[in-house]
Design an enzyme around this catalytic site. Structure first.
Site, PDB file in Angstrom:
ATOM      1  N   ARG A   1      -3.311  -5.239  -2.589  1.00  0.00           N
ATOM      2  CA  ARG A   1      -3.818  -5.900  -3.796  1.00  0.00           C
ATOM      3  C   ARG A   1      -2.919  -7.097  -4.075  1.00  0.00           C
ATOM      4  NH1 ARG A   1      -2.932  -6.349  -9.278  1.00  0.00           N
ATOM      5  NH2 ARG A   1      -4.795  -6.389 -10.598  1.00  0.00           N
TER       6      ARG A   1
ATOM      7  N   SER B   1     -12.313   1.433 -10.169  1.00  0.00           N
ATOM      8  CA  SER B   1     -11.496   1.661 -11.357  1.00  0.00           C
ATOM      9  C   SER B   1     -12.384   2.101 -12.519  1.00  0.00           C
ATOM     10  CB  SER B   1     -10.765   0.374 -11.758  1.00  0.00           C
ATOM     11  OG  SER B   1      -9.902  -0.048 -10.731  1.00  0.00           O
TER      12      SER B   1
ATOM     13  N   LYS C   1      -0.323  -5.260 -14.588  1.00  0.00           N
ATOM     14  CA  LYS C   1      -1.720  -5.559 -14.908  1.00  0.00           C
ATOM     15  C   LYS C   1      -1.841  -5.688 -16.424  1.00  0.00           C
ATOM     16  CE  LYS C   1      -6.200  -4.361 -12.900  1.00  0.00           C
ATOM     17  NZ  LYS C   1      -7.160  -4.282 -13.991  1.00  0.00           N
TER      18      LYS C   1
END
Length: 208
Positions: free
Chosen positions: A40, A109, A138
């Site tokens: 990611r 998610s 995040k």
């Protein structure tokens, strides 16, 4: 989909790290027991992302550990990665499943029961659920308390993995959540000893 061990799921973040340093961290984490790796790298453009993911795949292949690509389904397919993971603001889950086909892992998610149920209906193989603790990686992550996590876990039949701010000293707070795994970013990526940290995290999870 064959049984996947989601116990310790590493989500990469190479920010401020030289390439070889980054790859060494990934390899050390696998030596310590990481069972799934997701690349990611939101800051990277397409080609640098591809090159980094390809280098990670060489490592995960060596350890026979599944490689998941965040969001970029075309790269997951081009690399022959094991699957992809999409968020609520990314491509629709059902479309992602159509693109990936039936044989690759799809993670989605979710931070509510409704999102989790839809994810399963759309063909997700697992759900990443969080943030269960405050997280610096995040900023826009929704928070999910343990009670909500339990509701999500009960509402679906696929694995649910806890993510968000998980560190060695707070894994025990997930006791009773019935999480199928823990997903970790900075606790491993920023560790001075990624192998040992991975071992400790896995032990903490297995002792829940």
């Amino acid at each position: 989909m064959e049984d996947i061990d989601y116990s310790l799921y590493l989500v990469t973040n190479s920010t401020d790290k030289r390439n070889q340093e980054f790859l060494n961290i990934v390899e050390d984490s696998l030596k310590g027991g990481v069972s799934v790796v997701q690349v990611r790298e939101k800051e990277l453009d397409l080609i640098p992302f591809y090159e980094k993911a390809k280098a990670v795949k060489e490592i995960t292949d060596k350890f026979d550990v599944p490689l998941i690509i965040n969001d970029r389904l075309s790269i997951a397919i081009a690399l022959g990665a094991d699957g992809a993971h999409v968020g609520q603001d990314d491509i629709d889950g059902a479309v992602a499943r159509d693109i990936l086909g039936p044989d690759r892992i799809l993670g989605i998610s979710a931070s509510t029961v409704e999102e989790a149920v839809k994810a399963e209906e759309d063909g997700a193989d697992y759900i990443g659920c969080g943030a269960v603790f405050p997280t610096s990686t995040k900023d826009d992550a929704d928070s999910v308390d343990i009670e909500e996590f339990k509701k999500i876990k009960k509402a679906v039949s696929i694995p649910v993995i806890a993510i968000g701010g998980i560190k060695e000293n707070n894994v025990k707070e997930l006791k009773g959540s019935n999480a199928d795994g823990i997903a970790v970013v900075s606790a491993i990526m920023d560790s001075d000893n990624p192998e040992k940290t991975s071992e400790n995290l896995l032990n903490e999870f297995k002792n829940l």
